[in-house]
Design a protein around this motif. Sequence first.
Motif, PDB file in Angstrom:
ATOM      1  N   THR A  50     -68.409  26.690 -71.235  1.00 45.16           N
ATOM      2  CA  THR A  50     -68.923  25.345 -70.957  1.00 45.16           C
ATOM      3  C   THR A  50     -68.415  24.891 -69.579  1.00 45.16           C
ATOM      4  OG1 THR A  50     -66.930  24.407 -71.918  1.00 45.16           O
ATOM      5  CG2 THR A  50     -68.790  24.746 -73.415  1.00 45.16           C
ATOM      6  N   PRO A  51     -69.005  23.830 -69.016  1.00 49.31           N
ATOM      7  CA  PRO A  51     -68.477  23.294 -67.747  1.00 49.31           C
ATOM      8  C   PRO A  51     -66.996  22.930 -67.876  1.00 49.31           C
ATOM      9  CG  PRO A  51     -70.609  22.321 -68.231  1.00 49.31           C
ATOM     10  CD  PRO A  51     -70.243  23.135 -69.429  1.00 49.31           C
ATOM     11  N   GLU A  52     -66.580  22.387 -69.026  1.00 48.89           N
ATOM     12  CA  GLU A  52     -65.174  21.972 -69.227  1.00 48.89           C
ATOM     13  C   GLU A  52     -64.247  23.189 -69.118  1.00 48.89           C
ATOM     14  OE1 GLU A  52     -67.630  21.169 -71.821  1.00 48.89           O
ATOM     15  OE2 GLU A  52     -68.054  19.606 -70.354  1.00 48.89           O
ATOM     16  N   THR A  55     -63.269  24.298 -65.449  1.00 51.53           N
ATOM     17  CA  THR A  55     -62.767  23.323 -64.464  1.00 51.53           C
ATOM     18  C   THR A  55     -61.643  23.874 -63.572  1.00 51.53           C
ATOM     19  OG1 THR A  55     -61.469  22.418 -66.267  1.00 51.53           O
ATOM     20  CG2 THR A  55     -63.431  21.164 -65.627  1.00 51.53           C
ATOM     21  N   ASP A  74     -73.259  28.619 -70.910  1.00 50.82           N
ATOM     22  CA  ASP A  74     -74.055  27.568 -70.271  1.00 50.82           C
ATOM     23  C   ASP A  74     -74.561  28.152 -68.936  1.00 50.82           C
ATOM     24  OD1 ASP A  74     -75.064  25.427 -68.870  1.00 50.82           O
ATOM     25  OD2 ASP A  74     -73.581  24.013 -69.651  1.00 50.82           O
ATOM     26  N   LYS A  75     -75.712  28.823 -69.018  1.00 48.13           N
ATOM     27  CA  LYS A  75     -76.212  29.558 -67.844  1.00 48.13           C
ATOM     28  C   LYS A  75     -76.642  28.609 -66.728  1.00 48.13           C
ATOM     29  CE  LYS A  75     -78.265  32.973 -70.724  1.00 48.13           C
ATOM     30  NZ  LYS A  75     -79.487  33.683 -71.004  1.00 48.13           N
ATOM     31  N   THR A  76     -77.149  27.441 -67.113  1.00 51.82           N
ATOM     32  CA  THR A  76     -77.570  26.476 -66.088  1.00 51.82           C
ATOM     33  C   THR A  76     -76.364  26.090 -65.247  1.00 51.82           C
ATOM     34  OG1 THR A  76     -79.118  25.677 -67.728  1.00 51.82           O
ATOM     35  CG2 THR A  76     -78.825  24.289 -65.793  1.00 51.82           C
ATOM     36  N   HIS A  77     -75.241  25.851 -65.941  1.00 52.60           N
ATOM     37  CA  HIS A  77     -74.035  25.472 -65.200  1.00 52.60           C
ATOM     38  C   HIS A  77     -73.533  26.649 -64.352  1.00 52.60           C
ATOM     39  CE1 HIS A  77     -70.376  23.469 -64.114  1.00 52.60           C
ATOM     40  NE2 HIS A  77     -69.688  24.518 -64.542  1.00 52.60           N
ATOM     41  N   LEU A  78     -73.501  27.842 -64.929  1.00 52.01           N
ATOM     42  CA  LEU A  78     -73.009  29.004 -64.171  1.00 52.01           C
ATOM     43  C   LEU A  78     -73.852  29.205 -62.914  1.00 52.01           C
ATOM     44  CD1 LEU A  78     -72.305  31.441 -67.155  1.00 52.01           C
ATOM     45  CD2 LEU A  78     -70.603  30.523 -65.583  1.00 52.01           C
ATOM     46  N   ASP A  79     -75.179  29.073 -63.056  1.00 46.51           N
ATOM     47  CA  ASP A  79     -76.067  29.208 -61.889  1.00 46.51           C
ATOM     48  C   ASP A  79     -75.758  28.126 -60.860  1.00 46.51           C
ATOM     49  OD1 ASP A  79     -77.379  31.395 -62.931  1.00 46.51           O
ATOM     50  OD2 ASP A  79     -79.001  30.229 -63.851  1.00 46.51           O
ATOM     51  N   SER A  80     -75.522  26.916 -61.367  1.00 44.73           N
ATOM     52  CA  SER A  80     -75.343  25.800 -60.433  1.00 44.73           C
ATOM     53  C   SER A  80     -74.047  25.932 -59.635  1.00 44.73           C
ATOM     54  CB  SER A  80     -75.387  24.463 -61.182  1.00 44.73           C
ATOM     55  OG  SER A  80     -74.180  24.288 -61.878  1.00 44.73           O
ATOM     56  N   VAL A  81     -73.033  26.637 -60.204  1.00 41.99           N
ATOM     57  CA  VAL A  81     -71.781  26.793 -59.453  1.00 41.99           C
ATOM     58  C   VAL A  81     -71.670  28.201 -58.833  1.00 41.99           C
ATOM     59  CG1 VAL A  81     -70.517  24.998 -60.709  1.00 41.99           C
ATOM     60  CG2 VAL A  81     -70.491  27.330 -61.590  1.00 41.99           C
TER      61      VAL A  81
END
Length: 400
Positions: A50-52, A55, A74-81
């Motif tokens: 997760t994003p948490e 951190t 959370d692939k959307t988050h992994l892609d975004s970072v």
Amino acid sequence: MKILLEDTIPFGTDYLNSVGEVETYAWQSLVPEMLRDVDILALRSTTKVTPELLTKANKLKFVTTATAGTNHLDKTHLDSVGIMHSSAAGCNAVAVAEYVLSVLLHAQKAQKLDLYNATVGIVGAGNVGTALSRILMAIGVKHCLYDPPLQQALAKSGKKEHNGQSFVDLAQIAKCDVISLHVPFIKGGEYPTYQMIDEAFLEGLTSNQLLINACRGEVIDEVALLSVLRGEKPPTVVLDVFDNEPAINTALFDYVWFVTPHIAGHSVEGKVRGTQMIYEQICDVVGKAPDKVLSDFLEKTNPIKVALNSPEAVRLSVEDLIAVFHDVYDVAIDDEITRNAFASGHNETPETHIANTFSTLRKQYRVRRECSAYALHLPKNTSKQIQDTFTKLGFHVSLV
Ligand SMILES: NC(=O)C1=CN([C@@H]2O[C@H](COP(=O)(O)OP(=O)(O)OC[C@H]3O[C@@H](n4cnc5c(N)ncnc54)[C@H](O)[C@@H]3O)[C@@H](O)[C@H]2O)C=CC1
Ligand SMILES: O=C(O)C(=O)[C@H](O)COP(=O)(O)O
């Protein structure tokens, strides 16, 4: 290069200690601070990315899961970072297909099904659905596929079938003698699977039908399922997966025919293949040529000597198939272990007992091998057709 591994990845350290500096973390103990200075994180489905969690991940460049399902990332988050991610697609497809075969053979034994005259509806024709289709073709059981994304992709190149099997719509699947679910858990998008097996679908099923869920619990509306199971003449249901694991709703157990703790894919081959796949991915990321192969890690098995009742028949009898296959994998054993574990005495709150029991059953799962691990010694007069059937099931066949 620092590699952090979930300790449930079999042979993870043996595979990776020549690739980087390996550390393992105990199951369910991962906290953000442990990701500081880590370059690569490898896990199984019990770790939720997760994003948490990320951190404190100041150096993380690659996250990979030694599983087929990826809904814990959370692939959307992994892609975004900008963190690359991957999975072990198909690693345990055969294991799940063999789980379903065992259920079908039990259904035949219990006279819930006339297997050789039944139709199996496969929902999701990816790696698992295709492995199941191959098994059903090997033993000559009719089946059809429901997979709109795949159907649409194949249609672009003019193909109407997958693996020689035709696609149908969900309404036709709902009429099949057996319905076996093999889709990923997807919320939103063009083809969501969240509760795709909804109240209306479940209420339409009859007591002559068998529904098997070995993909993700969230694919079935579990509240509606419980209500249908408590009604008159419910379908026969087999569950390997549940909503909200490991804190599952054990009220289902009284109404479900076979219940297992999300182990359909837990053959030794399925798990170690997953490790092999993530090892090769990590080698690729660090620019090292892989030098370890699956067979380095799989123990040899003793051959199985088979006495067939009808070796000369042109078709393998269902009794002979049951006798041989249930020596390899029998879902009833897992069902019994599961029910006994949940019924055992404890000093915890009921909620804690359920979650701990479910998790422990999964972590301490028994050694289970796939058909491909075994040499079958068949009688000399075994027909060519029967030899072929066992070969297609993955066995190494010889006549003795
Ligand atoms: N119980 C267990 O131990 C295991 C469970 N699984 C679960 O089974 C799922 C499927 O596994 P694989 O076949 O390896 O994945 P896969 O990605 O190879 O195949 C999934 C198939 O489902 C299809 N699909 C997607 N959305 C759909 C929809 N709305 N309706 C119908 N079809 C749809 C896809 O087009 C694809 O062909 C995994 O995502 C995982 O959640 C997988 C392995 C072990
Ligand atoms: O590969 C998948 O997807 C599965 O469902 C696996 O069986 C998950 O196994 P664990 O990672 O939970 O051991």
